[in-house]
Design an enzyme around this catalytic site. Structure first.
Site, PDB file in Angstrom:
ATOM      1  N   LYS A  87       0.503  -1.442  -0.235  1.00 43.19           N
ATOM      2  CA  LYS A  87      -0.073  -0.240  -0.240  1.00 43.19           C
ATOM      3  C   LYS A  87       0.679   0.955  -0.180  1.00 43.19           C
ATOM      4  CE  LYS A  87      -4.575   0.627   2.296  1.00 43.19           C
ATOM      5  NZ  LYS A  87      -5.411   0.561   3.807  1.00 43.19           N
TER       6      LYS A  87
HETATM    7  O1  G3P Z   1      -7.857   1.408   5.346  1.00 44.06           O
HETATM    8  C1  G3P Z   1      -8.391   2.584   4.808  1.00 44.06           C
HETATM    9  C2  G3P Z   1      -9.417   2.811   5.275  1.00 44.06           C
HETATM   10  O2  G3P Z   1     -10.053   2.316   5.304  1.00 44.06           O
HETATM   11  C3  G3P Z   1      -9.282   4.173   6.371  1.00 44.06           C
HETATM   12  O3  G3P Z   1     -11.110   4.051   7.045  1.00 44.06           O
HETATM   13  O4  G3P Z   1     -12.413   4.635   8.945  1.00 44.06           O
HETATM   14  O5  G3P Z   1      -9.877   5.362   8.809  1.00 44.06           O
HETATM   15  O6  G3P Z   1     -11.683   6.448   7.741  1.00 44.06           O
HETATM   16  P1  G3P Z   1     -11.256   5.049   8.153  1.00 44.06           P
END
Ligand code: G3P
Length: 219
Positions: A87
């Protein structure tokens, strides 16, 4: 649409796997920190544990911000297990690293994507996945689903092979809307996946079926 779980928690990964519908896992430094994973060796071991559980499509994020650091990490992470997808954040150095990985057969997921322009650049650089953060876009008063629709449309126009991985999912409806929009993958918290299964009329209907069965057995 593929289902990934967005967590570094082994127990939640096991629960999602038990459903039989899990296609992969995404992690990020925040999710790793949440599990208390500290130090390079423990981080490597934790990625390996996830890979051994799931066997495919495990996103592991670089923490370097320069090209040399990112590509060195990409080499190390991808050598850990064949399931690893590296990533890489959408930055100038990140784009260079995406291209380098593509040229060197290392699978990538371009993260922190918030616009169609960023998605086009990631696809041009050869990213295998591009991750628009739809929940965070909604949080900032824009429409995350609209961005998924826009990217899917653009990628189809040009036959880009990069897959649209909807990230930052906050609820089951996000998953359904991503499916409608044509996202290739949704990476979701466990609660959102489990939320898809629920409907009060299913519970009421099942209760009635079982009550009728019990009654029929008494007479
Ligand atoms: O893994 C990246 C993403 O899904 C993060 O999500 O909930 O931290 O905005 P969030």
């Amino acid at each position: 649409m593929k289902f990934f779980i967005d967590t570094a928690n082994l127990d939640q990964i096991r629960q999602a796997l038990a459903l039989g519908i899990l296609d992969g896992v995404t992690t990020n430094p925040t999710l790793m920190a949440k599990e208390g994973i500290k130090g390079e060796e423990n981080i490597r071991k934790h990625y390996l544990a996830i890979c051994e559980l799931v066997g495919k499509n495990v996103s592991a994020e670089v923490i370097s911000t320069d090209f040399d650091g990112m590509t060195n990490e990409a080499k190390r992470l991808s050598a850990l297990h064949p399931a690893i997808i590296v990533k890489i954040p959408m930055t100038t150095e990140g784009v260079k690293a995406l291209k380098w990985c593509s040229d060197n057969n290392i699978k990538t997921n371009c993260t922190l994507v918030f616009s169609a322009g960023q998605a086009i650049v990631a696809a041009k650089a050869g990213a295998n996945y591009v991750s628009p953060f739809i929940g965070r876009i909604d949080d900032s008063n824009w429409d995350g689903i609209q961005l998924i629709e826009q990217i899917v449309h653009i990628f189809r126009n040009y036959d880009f092979r990069t897959q649209v991985l909807a990230a930052s999912i906050r609820n089951p409806l996000h998953i359904v809307r991503c499916a409608e929009a044509g996202a290739d993958v949704c990476t979701c918290p466990l609660e959102s996946i489990l939320g898809l299964l629920k409907h009060p009329m299913t519970d009421i209907g099942l209760e009635r079926f079982l009550a009728d069965y019990r009654k029929s057995q008494q007479s």
